[in-house]
Write a protein that holds these residues in place. Structure first.
Motif, short mmCIF file in Angstrom:
data_model
loop_
_atom_site.label_atom_id
_atom_site.label_comp_id
_atom_site.label_asym_id
_atom_site.label_seq_id
_atom_site.Cartn_x
_atom_site.Cartn_y
_atom_site.Cartn_z
N MET A 1 -91.44 1.28 106.95
CA MET A 1 -92.19 1.09 108.20
C MET A 1 -93.00 -0.19 108.11
O MET A 1 -93.90 -0.30 107.27
CB MET A 1 -93.11 2.28 108.45
CG MET A 1 -92.37 3.60 108.61
SD MET A 1 -93.50 5.02 108.69
CE MET A 1 -94.43 4.62 110.17
N GLY A 2 -92.67 -1.14 108.94
CA GLY A 2 -93.38 -2.40 108.93
C GLY A 2 -92.49 -3.52 109.42
O GLY A 2 -91.28 -3.33 109.65
N PRO A 3 -93.02 -4.71 109.58
CA PRO A 3 -92.22 -5.84 110.06
C PRO A 3 -91.12 -6.21 109.07
O PRO A 3 -91.29 -6.08 107.86
CB PRO A 3 -93.26 -6.97 110.19
CG PRO A 3 -94.38 -6.57 109.31
CD PRO A 3 -94.42 -5.08 109.33
N GLU A 4 -90.01 -6.67 109.61
CA GLU A 4 -88.85 -7.06 108.80
C GLU A 4 -89.21 -8.12 107.77
O GLU A 4 -88.66 -8.13 106.66
CB GLU A 4 -87.74 -7.57 109.71
CG GLU A 4 -86.45 -7.97 109.00
CD GLU A 4 -85.67 -6.78 108.46
OE1 GLU A 4 -84.72 -7.00 107.68
OE2 GLU A 4 -86.02 -5.64 108.80
N ILE A 5 -90.14 -8.98 108.11
CA ILE A 5 -90.51 -10.07 107.21
C ILE A 5 -91.12 -9.53 105.91
O ILE A 5 -91.10 -10.21 104.88
CB ILE A 5 -91.51 -11.02 107.92
CG1 ILE A 5 -91.64 -12.33 107.14
CG2 ILE A 5 -92.87 -10.37 108.10
CD1 ILE A 5 -92.43 -13.39 107.88
N VAL A 6 -91.62 -8.28 105.93
CA VAL A 6 -92.20 -7.65 104.74
C VAL A 6 -91.22 -6.69 104.08
O VAL A 6 -91.04 -6.72 102.86
CB VAL A 6 -93.50 -6.90 105.09
CG1 VAL A 6 -94.03 -6.14 103.87
CG2 VAL A 6 -94.56 -7.86 105.60
N VAL A 7 -90.57 -5.84 104.86
CA VAL A 7 -89.75 -4.76 104.29
C VAL A 7 -88.32 -5.18 103.99
O VAL A 7 -87.56 -4.43 103.38
CB VAL A 7 -89.73 -3.53 105.22
CG1 VAL A 7 -91.15 -3.03 105.47
CG2 VAL A 7 -89.03 -3.83 106.54
N SER A 8 -87.94 -6.39 104.38
CA SER A 8 -86.57 -6.87 104.14
C SER A 8 -86.22 -6.84 102.66
O SER A 8 -87.07 -7.02 101.78
CB SER A 8 -86.43 -8.29 104.68
OG SER A 8 -85.25 -8.90 104.20
N ALA A 9 -84.94 -6.64 102.37
CA ALA A 9 -84.45 -6.68 100.98
C ALA A 9 -84.64 -8.05 100.36
O ALA A 9 -84.71 -8.18 99.14
CB ALA A 9 -82.97 -6.29 100.94
N ASP A 10 -84.73 -9.09 101.22
CA ASP A 10 -84.90 -10.46 100.71
C ASP A 10 -86.35 -10.78 100.38
O ASP A 10 -86.62 -11.79 99.73
CB ASP A 10 -84.40 -11.47 101.76
CG ASP A 10 -82.91 -11.35 102.00
OD1 ASP A 10 -82.18 -11.03 101.05
OD2 ASP A 10 -82.48 -11.56 103.15
N THR A 11 -87.28 -9.97 100.84
CA THR A 11 -88.70 -10.25 100.60
C THR A 11 -89.34 -9.09 99.84
O THR A 11 -89.33 -9.05 98.62
CB THR A 11 -89.43 -10.52 101.93
OG1 THR A 11 -89.18 -9.43 102.83
CG2 THR A 11 -88.93 -11.79 102.57
N GLY A 12 -89.90 -8.12 100.58
CA GLY A 12 -90.58 -7.00 99.94
C GLY A 12 -89.68 -6.21 99.01
O GLY A 12 -90.11 -5.81 97.92
N GLY A 13 -88.43 -5.97 99.42
CA GLY A 13 -87.51 -5.22 98.57
C GLY A 13 -87.28 -5.90 97.23
O GLY A 13 -87.29 -5.27 96.17
N THR A 14 -87.08 -7.23 97.28
CA THR A 14 -86.87 -7.99 96.05
C THR A 14 -88.09 -7.94 95.14
O THR A 14 -87.98 -7.74 93.92
CB THR A 14 -86.55 -9.46 96.39
OG1 THR A 14 -85.31 -9.52 97.10
CG2 THR A 14 -86.44 -10.31 95.13
N ILE A 15 -89.26 -8.11 95.73
CA ILE A 15 -90.49 -8.17 94.93
C ILE A 15 -90.83 -6.81 94.32
O ILE A 15 -91.24 -6.73 93.15
CB ILE A 15 -91.66 -8.69 95.78
CG1 ILE A 15 -91.42 -10.15 96.14
CG2 ILE A 15 -92.98 -8.54 95.03
CD1 ILE A 15 -91.30 -11.08 94.94
N ILE A 16 -90.67 -5.73 95.07
CA ILE A 16 -90.96 -4.40 94.51
C ILE A 16 -89.99 -4.08 93.39
O ILE A 16 -90.37 -3.48 92.37
CB ILE A 16 -90.93 -3.32 95.62
CG1 ILE A 16 -92.02 -3.60 96.65
CG2 ILE A 16 -91.11 -1.94 95.01
CD1 ILE A 16 -93.43 -3.67 96.07
N ASP A 17 -88.72 -4.49 93.54
CA ASP A 17 -87.76 -4.33 92.43
C ASP A 17 -88.21 -5.13 91.22
O ASP A 17 -88.12 -4.66 90.08
CB ASP A 17 -86.36 -4.80 92.87
CG ASP A 17 -85.66 -3.78 93.76
OD1 ASP A 17 -86.13 -2.62 93.80
OD2 ASP A 17 -84.66 -4.14 94.40
#
Length: 456
Positions: free
Chosen positions: A122-138
């Motif tokens: 839940m949140g804007p794509e710019i944060v939750v995207s696999a290219d941004t937030g997804g990559t960083i949390i991984d």
């Protein structure tokens, strides 16, 4: 009389107990950190195997662990900032984890919010995207596993004498060439076969204990922390150069050495105070007395250090390192990493600022210079993005070689190395790091192009 006293002093260090500590303790540390183990088509280390085992053990729960860590860090840091409770301020472990400045408090809150958004979707794509937030949390999950394994093994590498031994032996070469102690060779090997962020944390801990000056620590962090062999192979595979990986990696090593020799002699590294951390002072002695042979002095220094090592300190020092990095470093990586990748992925910022780099590449005859220009600067955010930018393009093979090598010798990536450096006490802020990144980029390109012209 003086010789008799000297021999007595030496004999208190070189004894059976200290020798056994030095040999077996250091052997364990070296085996975990530095010995290359064949793995698939490349090499890794036992520490990396432990990391992978932990990742497999935690599995899908790792993201929940990371997000919980981010939230706890943000909540307790906020509570400490405003209430200043004694149970945090007077505890060596909790104060290291949760006492922070306004900038880092805001960063921790951003990291926690981003983590919750990625977890819930839940949140804007710019944060939750696999290219941004997804990559960083991984990435934070990987860093979490590295730190758990790393924290309690590190004392065997740093406190059992092997760094003193290699420091004395390597000093005649390393000191005049790179202006650092011989023990820095351990940091380099650790990053080559392990992980760059592990090597940076190793350097930071050595600085905190008084074994590096501010200048030495800053220089080692920004020049010796090469990405590991397995990651270099992954980049080569991504851009389709795995068939010439030995040549590709040889170029990385040669350019890395050239850059290290040059960068130490120019600002901003040269302008950093060459002084030790005030709290600890100097704790290293690699200067060999004229009357002592190099091997004898190396063994004496190692046994002296090993004599100070006790197993009960492994738990306390390991816990201190782990608390400081898990609750203080990982939230900063999460927040700054998401912001950096969001800028790189969703804005034309790097397209705008990379035009001069296109002219610079064109000056050296690089094909598709303006098409790949953004890849020369976007590496400041993360080392894998340049490879992704050129992987599916029709860019010339020689140009892919140039960009691939460049992305791996730039070293200073905000998502990993850069954040650790900024969060340390070494006086290297954001703008100095960016200046060093630009220096490495501009100096490396002509050498890489020369190397590429010899191959293609």
């Amino acid at each position: 009389m003086e010789n008799a006293v000297e021999k007595t002093v030496e004999s208190t260090y070189i004894n059976k107990k200290n020798l056994l500590k030095f040999i077996f303790g250091s052997a364990f540390g070296v085996l975990m950190f530095l010995v290359p183990i064949p793995y698939e088509t490349s090499f890794t280390t036992l520490l990396d195997f432990v990391k992978m085992w932990l990742q497999a053990l935690f599995g899908g729960s790792l993201i929940y662990i990371v997000v919980t860590l981010l939230v706890v860090s943000a909540v307790l840091s906020t509570y400490d900032f405003f209430a200043k409770p004694d149970f945090i301020r007077k505890n060596r472990y909790l104060s290291k984890a949760f006492c922070t400045t306004p900038l880092y408090l805001v960063s921790k809150i951003i990291g926690a919010v981003a983590g919750v958004m990625v977890l819930t979707g839940m949140g804007p794509e710019i944060v939750v995207s696999a290219d941004t937030g997804g990559t960083i949390i991984d990435l934070c999950g990987t860093l979490f596993c590295i730190l758990i394994a790393f924290s309690f093994v590190l004392p065997f590498l740093t406190d059992c004498g092997i760094m003193e031994f290699l420091g004395v032996i390597a000093r005649p070469v390393v000191r005049p060439l790179f202006h650092v102690p011989g023990r820095a060779s351990v940091d380099l090997i650790a990053s080559w076969f392990g992980a760059a962020n592990a090597a940076v944390i190793l350097t930071r801990e050595q600085y905190m204990k008084g074994f590096y000056t501010k200048r030495e620590a800053g220089y080692i962090m920004t020049n010796f922390s090469l990405v590991s062999v397995p990651f270099c192979l992954m980049v080569a595979n991504t851009i389709g150069l795995d068939s010439i990986f030995p040549v590709f990696y040889l170029c990385i090593c040669l350019i890395g050495i050239i850059l290290a020799v040059i960068i130490v002699r120019i600002p901003p590294i040269r302008t950093i105070p060459d002084t030790y951390r005030e709290v600890t002072g100097r704790q290293v002695a690699e200067d060999r007395p004229e009357e002592k042979g190099i091997w004898r002095f190396a063994l004496e220094s190692s046994c002296k250090r090993a004599g100070e090592f006790h197993l009960d300190t492994v738990l306390t020092s390991g816990l201190e390192v782990m608390m400081g990095t898990l609750f203080d470093l990982i939230p900063i990586v999460a927040s700054w990493g998401v912001i950096a990748l969001a800028i790189a992925t969703y804005t034309p910022f790097f397209d705008w600022i990379s035009y001069p780099m296109g002219l610079y590449l064109q000056l050296f005859g690089v094909e598709d210079a303006f098409a790949v220009a953004p890849a020369t600067l976007v590496g400041f955010t993360d080392m894998f993005i340049p490879a992704l930018l050129i992987a599916g393009t029709e860019v010339a093979v020689k140009t892919k070689f140039i960009i691939g090598v460049l992305s791996l010798v730039q070293i200073i990536y905000l998502t990993e190395v850069g954040t650790v450096v900024i969060k340390s006490e070494v006086p290297l802020g954001f703008w100095k790091l960016f200046a060093i990144f630009l220096e490495r980029t501009l100096i490396a390109i002509p050498f890489i192009v020369l190397f590429a012209n010899l191959i293609y």
